[in-house]
Design an enzyme around this catalytic site. Structure first.
Site, PDB file in Angstrom:
ATOM      1  N   ASN A   1     -18.568  11.611  67.918  1.00 47.73           N
ATOM      2  CA  ASN A   1     -20.002  11.436  68.186  1.00 47.73           C
ATOM      3  C   ASN A   1     -20.351  12.062  69.534  1.00 47.73           C
ATOM      4  O   ASN A   1     -19.487  12.605  70.211  1.00 47.73           O
ATOM      5  CB  ASN A   1     -20.370   9.948  68.123  1.00 47.73           C
ATOM      6  CG  ASN A   1     -19.563   9.145  69.112  1.00 47.73           C
ATOM      7  OD1 ASN A   1     -19.681   9.327  70.322  1.00 47.73           O
ATOM      8  ND2 ASN A   1     -18.705   8.263  68.607  1.00 47.73           N
TER       9      ASN A   1
ATOM     10  N   ASP B   1     -17.167   3.543  63.584  1.00 51.76           N
ATOM     11  CA  ASP B   1     -17.138   2.379  62.679  1.00 51.76           C
ATOM     12  C   ASP B   1     -16.306   2.692  61.432  1.00 51.76           C
ATOM     13  O   ASP B   1     -15.871   1.788  60.729  1.00 51.76           O
ATOM     14  CB  ASP B   1     -18.562   2.001  62.267  1.00 51.76           C
ATOM     15  CG  ASP B   1     -19.350   1.459  63.464  1.00 51.76           C
ATOM     16  OD1 ASP B   1     -18.765   0.687  64.246  1.00 51.76           O
ATOM     17  OD2 ASP B   1     -20.532   1.837  63.627  1.00 51.76           O
TER      18      ASP B   1
ATOM     19  N   LYS C   1      -3.468  21.391  57.079  1.00 55.72           N
ATOM     20  CA  LYS C   1      -4.883  21.768  57.090  1.00 55.72           C
ATOM     21  C   LYS C   1      -5.441  21.789  55.663  1.00 55.72           C
ATOM     22  O   LYS C   1      -4.784  22.322  54.749  1.00 55.72           O
ATOM     23  CB  LYS C   1      -5.018  23.153  57.733  1.00 55.72           C
ATOM     24  CG  LYS C   1      -6.450  23.590  57.897  1.00 55.72           C
ATOM     25  CD  LYS C   1      -6.557  24.991  58.452  1.00 55.72           C
ATOM     26  CE  LYS C   1      -7.980  25.473  58.315  1.00 55.72           C
ATOM     27  NZ  LYS C   1      -8.111  26.892  58.554  1.00 55.72           N
TER      28      LYS C   1
ATOM     29  N   LYS D   1     -21.200 -10.925  67.699  1.00 58.28           N
ATOM     30  CA  LYS D   1     -19.925 -10.669  68.384  1.00 58.28           C
ATOM     31  C   LYS D   1     -19.684 -11.666  69.522  1.00 58.28           C
ATOM     32  O   LYS D   1     -18.806 -11.438  70.350  1.00 58.28           O
ATOM     33  CB  LYS D   1     -19.902  -9.233  68.910  1.00 58.28           C
ATOM     34  CG  LYS D   1     -20.130  -8.187  67.797  1.00 58.28           C
ATOM     35  CD  LYS D   1     -19.863  -6.778  68.264  1.00 58.28           C
ATOM     36  CE  LYS D   1     -20.343  -5.776  67.216  1.00 58.28           C
ATOM     37  NZ  LYS D   1     -19.751  -4.456  67.363  1.00 58.28           N
TER      38      LYS D   1
END
Ligand code: CTP
Length: 409
Positions: free
Chosen positions: A221, A291, A301, A353
């Site tokens: 990300n 996640d 590969k 959490k």
């Protein structure tokens, strides 16, 4: 933002008084760079040179960089008062000697006061931080006389910033190179900062994780790690014993950070954070942990075909959720990066959490989010929602850490 305000927001050295002692070592040129960096950080710098230092870097250089008269003659008619060494010692927030030669270290250790620098050193208040950065030939540095002198100074509470090893100006290779000005700056910042996190172990995660698909491809990300690195740096500066668990980023951690554990995947991060959390005071998860990860990582590969392709993904472990199951006394702080319903979504995560605090930010807000040096945070606890203005990530980090201390009260 106004330049002065910006500096105040970013720099713990803003308007701090620093005496910089410079002695006769080739590394004196680095002291010029250091004085410039201190001034840029907003500090007021007074340089004291020894007679030998003047032969290496003239007073004009330091006067140009600090906009202040350089001091070297205790009896100069230009001295504002007859006791300038005493005045300066009382004025300074930190007394730094960089580079410190073997000779001046010996004089400091014995209490000899025969010039402007050594008399000022002796006159410094006992509660003023003193930092010494030795620079000399390896044999001189390793000589038992120098080592004993350094030990004496250490035992008196003086911070010795160890020289590094490498090629020296004298032609030898070994220990004796003065620490770089950028490293010295971190230590000086810490010396003038409040030590309200002293002795507390804080585990901080930062950056993205990378989930491998095959040996050449991975899922990741946009996290740059800047927020987590800023928290780690500020916590270390405030005296915390910091463990930074870092995903792959291109940042250099502050030398004040005690332990850096580089990790790649969410599983690596889970293992590192849970193991380090055992004796921690707090865990701050600022990392953007994946996640999901590919169900299987191909050994070779993957080659294309004419067909479309899909990669089956499986859930990673939620690190904060796992930590919350055996929470005990540990403070858990999470981050929530949203594109909509910022507060509602963050509050949901806080409860799910069992977090003590969640720091919510929106990717859509200007000046917030990935890669930039600023952020706009909302700090949410079970009884408070505190919106912070646009601030540098360093300032955000300090707010989070101050709030963290209040949580424990
Ligand atoms: N986090 C974690 N372990 C994971 C994923 C996230 O500990 N496997 C932490 C992050 O470091 C962050 C907080 O949980 O502190 C974010 O919560 P999360 O619910 O994972 O937020 P998002 O990943 O943004 O979730 P969603 O996709 O549900 O918005």
């Amino acid at each position: 933002m106004d330049e002065a305000l910006k500096k105040k927001d970013v720099s713990p050295l803003f308007e701090k008084h620093i005496v910089l002692g410079v002695t006769g070592s080739i590394a004196a040129y680095k002291a010029a760079m250091l004085s410039s960096a201190l001034v840029k950080a907003g500090a007021l710098v007074r340089v004291i040179e020894t007679r030998n230092a003047l032969k290496l870097v003239g007073e004009a250089t330091f006067e140009g960089l600090t906009h202040q008269r350089v001091l070297y003659d205790t009896f100069s008619p230009d001295n504002a008062s007859g006791v300038e060494h005493v005045d300066l010692a009382g004025w300074t927030d930190a007394f730094v000697v960089a580079p410190a030669s073997a000779d001046v270290i010996a004089k400091f250790a014995c209490g000899i006061a025969d010039d402007m620098l050594t008399t000022s050193f002796l006159a410094v208040r006992r509660d003023t931080p003193v930092l010494i950065a030795p620079a000399m030939n390896t044999n001189m540095y390793e000589n038992p006389a120098t080592q004993e002198n350094l030990e004496k100074l250490r035992s008196r509470g003086i911070k010795i910033i160890e020289p590094s090893s490498g090629p020296l100006a004298c032609g030898t290779v070994g220990k004796g190179r003065m620490a770089e000005p950028s490293e010295l700056l971190f230590h000086i910042e810490a010396a003038v900062s409040r030590q309200d996190l002293s002795g507390k172990k804080i585990v901080i995660s930062a950056g993205p994780t990378a989930e491998d698909i095959d040996p050449v491809r991975f899922i990741t990300n946009h996290s740059s790690g800047k927020m987590g690195y800023a928290i780690a740096e500020c916590a270390a500066r405030r005296g915390a014993d910091v463990t930074l668990v870092s995903g792959p980023v291109s940042l250099t951690p502050s030398p004040l950070i005690k332990k850096v554990i580089p990790v790649r995947s969410a599983q690596d991060m889970y293992e590192a954070v849970t193991s380090e959390a055992k004796d921690a005071f707090a865990v701050i998860m600022s990392a953007a942990v994946a996640d999901y990860r590919p169900e299987n990582v191909a050994d070779e590969k993957l080659h294309k075909s004419d067909d479309d392709m899909s990669i089956p993904l499986t859930r990673t472990k939620d690190i904060l959720l796992e930590l919350s199951k055996n929470k005990g006394d540990i403070i858990l702080i999470g981050f929530s990066m949203e594109t909509e319903a910022l507060i509602e979504n963050a509050k949901e995560k806080l409860l799910k959490k069992s977090l003590d605090m969640i720091c919510a930010n929106s990717v859509k807000q200007q000046g917030a989010g990935f890669s930039v040096d600023t952020n706009v945070l909302t700090l949410i606890t079970k009884d408070e929602v505190k919106e912070l203005p646009l601030m540098s990530k360093r300032a955000c980090a300090n707010e989070i850490l101050s709030r963290l201390l209040e949580l424990k009260k």
